[in-house]
Design an enzyme around this catalytic site. Structure first.
Site, PDB file in Angstrom:
ATOM      1  N   ASP A 101       0.832  -1.212   0.000  1.00 41.58           N
ATOM      2  CA  ASP A 101       0.000   0.000   0.000  1.00 41.58           C
ATOM      3  C   ASP A 101       0.867   1.264   0.000  1.00 41.58           C
ATOM      4  OD1 ASP A 101      -1.606  -2.138   0.544  1.00 41.58           O
ATOM      5  OD2 ASP A 101      -2.713  -1.189   2.162  1.00 41.58           O
ATOM      6  N   HIS A 103      -0.746   4.528  -0.788  1.00 45.66           N
ATOM      7  CA  HIS A 103      -1.681   5.508  -0.229  1.00 45.66           C
ATOM      8  C   HIS A 103      -1.182   6.942  -0.369  1.00 45.66           C
ATOM      9  CE1 HIS A 103      -4.939   3.107   1.241  1.00 45.66           C
ATOM     10  NE2 HIS A 103      -4.177   2.335   1.988  1.00 45.66           N
ATOM     11  N   ASN A 167      -8.651  -2.186  -2.248  1.00 46.30           N
ATOM     12  CA  ASN A 167     -10.014  -1.796  -1.877  1.00 46.30           C
ATOM     13  C   ASN A 167     -10.236  -0.290  -1.996  1.00 46.30           C
ATOM     14  OD1 ASN A 167      -8.312  -1.571   0.556  1.00 46.30           O
ATOM     15  ND2 ASN A 167     -10.201  -1.005   1.595  1.00 46.30           N
ATOM     16  N   HIS A 168      -9.147   0.500  -2.032  1.00 44.17           N
ATOM     17  CA  HIS A 168      -9.300   1.944  -2.203  1.00 44.17           C
ATOM     18  C   HIS A 168      -9.406   2.362  -3.666  1.00 44.17           C
ATOM     19  CE1 HIS A 168      -8.847   3.557   1.944  1.00 44.17           C
ATOM     20  NE2 HIS A 168      -8.363   2.338   2.135  1.00 44.17           N
TER      21      HIS A 168
END
Length: 207
Positions: A101, A103, A167-168
């Site tokens: 991740d 992000h 999932n983002h």
């Protein structure tokens, strides 16, 4: 962490563990039928602007993004064309670098590239593949830099760079956790249109 060696979303794999690198360069073994890069001007511009592992500096607060909404829509269109050719389930071979991740933590991604090699022919792209495990957006301060770079890399190196959907990478999630807000703040009135274009690309990412 700050002040120390990069840790977290990278596991470096020794090339020597997986046989002769020269024979790998001859094989290449793409997982889908695409013999050449889908080179585009916008992808090359994004890479040239953003892939600077040792020299990238954060933009000053309040500065608009380096690329216009129209350019980002074009980037998304090319990325979607590449993603449509990929299977839903990827089967990849070592040696490969795996990134977790991100992000929107673009400075961390640049530090990882500086420390362990970058996905460029001046780096180690001819020796290893790159796999990103999704969750490119939300939370961090440089989500547009992050997603634009990885999409441009995918366009330029479709059989070397692989992007999974986290999932983002879903409008229901990234509308709430920061990606849509960043698009609106840094891209102006067309920010919502660009946000929707990114999410259209996300829908084609393998899982």
């Amino acid at each position: 962490g700050p002040g120390g060696a990069p840790a977290g979303p990278l596991r470096q794999v020794s090339v020597e563990r997986f046989g002769d690198a020269e024979s790998r360069l001859e094989r290449r073994d793409p997982i889908f039928s695409r013999g050449t890069s889908m080179h585009t001007a916008i992808a090359a511009q994004v890479i040239g602007t953003l892939l600077k592992p040792r020299h990238w500096k954060p933009p000053p607060p309040g500065r608009m993004f380096d690329f216009s909404p129209h350019e980002l829509v074009e980037l998304c269109e090319h990325a979607e064309a590449v993603m449509r050719d990929e299977p839903t389930l990827l089967e990849l071979n070592a040696p490969i670098k795996i990134f977790g991740d991100i992000h929107g933590q673009y400075p961390d991604l640049m530090r990882l590239f500086a420390e362990f090699g970058a996905p460029a022919h001046t780096g180690d792209l001819d020796l290893v593949d790159y796999l990103f495990l999704g969750d490119f957006v939300d939370r961090g301060a440089y989500q547009l830099e992050t997603i634009c770079l990885v999409l441009a890399l995918k366009i330029e190196h479709p059989d070397r760079v692989f992007l999974l959907r986290g999932n983002h990478e879903s409008p229901e999630i990234n509308e709430k956790y920061g990606f849509r807000d960043e698009c609106l703040e840094r891209l102006g009135p067309m920010g919502d249109t660009v946000w929707r274009c990114f999410n259209a690309v996300f829908a084609w990412m393998p899982l």
